[in-house]
Design a protein around this motif. Structure first.
Motif, short mmCIF file in Angstrom:
data_model
loop_
_atom_site.label_atom_id
_atom_site.label_comp_id
_atom_site.label_asym_id
_atom_site.label_seq_id
_atom_site.Cartn_x
_atom_site.Cartn_y
_atom_site.Cartn_z
N VAL A 74 0.84 -1.20 0.00
CA VAL A 74 0.00 0.00 0.00
C VAL A 74 0.87 1.24 0.00
O VAL A 74 0.63 2.18 -0.74
CB VAL A 74 -0.95 0.00 1.22
N LEU A 75 1.92 1.26 0.82
CA LEU A 75 2.80 2.42 0.88
C LEU A 75 3.44 2.68 -0.48
O LEU A 75 3.58 3.83 -0.91
CB LEU A 75 3.90 2.22 1.93
N GLU A 133 2.51 9.55 -4.22
CA GLU A 133 3.53 9.44 -5.27
C GLU A 133 4.31 8.14 -5.16
O GLU A 133 5.28 7.92 -5.87
CB GLU A 133 4.50 10.63 -5.18
N GLY A 134 3.92 7.29 -4.24
CA GLY A 134 4.65 6.06 -3.97
C GLY A 134 5.67 6.34 -2.89
O GLY A 134 6.47 7.26 -2.99
N ILE A 135 5.61 5.59 -1.81
CA ILE A 135 6.49 5.81 -0.68
C ILE A 135 7.47 4.66 -0.60
O ILE A 135 7.07 3.50 -0.55
CB ILE A 135 5.68 5.93 0.62
N PRO A 136 8.77 4.96 -0.60
CA PRO A 136 9.74 3.88 -0.46
C PRO A 136 9.48 3.12 0.84
O PRO A 136 9.34 3.72 1.90
CB PRO A 136 11.08 4.60 -0.41
N ALA A 137 9.36 1.82 0.75
CA ALA A 137 9.08 1.01 1.93
C ALA A 137 10.07 -0.14 2.01
O ALA A 137 10.39 -0.77 1.01
CB ALA A 137 7.65 0.47 1.85
N VAL A 138 10.56 -0.38 3.20
CA VAL A 138 11.45 -1.50 3.45
C VAL A 138 10.69 -2.47 4.34
O VAL A 138 10.15 -2.08 5.38
CB VAL A 138 12.75 -1.05 4.15
#
Length: 107
Positions: A54-55, A60-65
């Motif tokens: 989802v992130l 705008e798209g969230i960098p997710a680890v």
């Protein structure tokens, strides 16, 4: 494909993350190496079943680890995990929280 639906509070949290980009996978690997924490890096090309998807696709798209724990037969009476893996994830979480990076972003 329809955009995922999120609540306003989640959206605002996503915007905070996007503006600050508090951590990336390289930083987590550096923490593991510095602390002697065993780790494995794995790309997840499809749905992970977590909020990381989802992130990655909201705003705008969230960098997710995604720091995860390998588990066999999740959510079943025969669920199995390695205590060493659980301890390593706990150590990584502790190292990240005490590193001060969270304070820098959310203070």
């Amino acid at each position: 494909m329809e955009a995922p639906k999120i609540f306003e509070s989640e959206y605002r949290f996503c915007l905070i993350l996007w503006e600050n980009e508090p951590v990336n996978s390289t930083r987590l690997v550096e923490l593991c190496k510095a602390q002697g924490i065993p780790y494995t890096v794995d790309a997840a090309p499809g749905n992970t079943g977590t909020d990381a998807n989802v992130l990655g696709s909201c705003a705008e798209g969230i960098p997710a680890v995604l720091a995860s724990l390998p588990i066999k037969n999740m959510h079943s009476p025969t669920e199995v995990l390695s205590l060493e893996d659980a301890e390593a994830l706990t150590a990584l979480t502790r190292a990240f929280v005490t590193s001060g990076e969270i304070k820098e972003v959310f203070a």
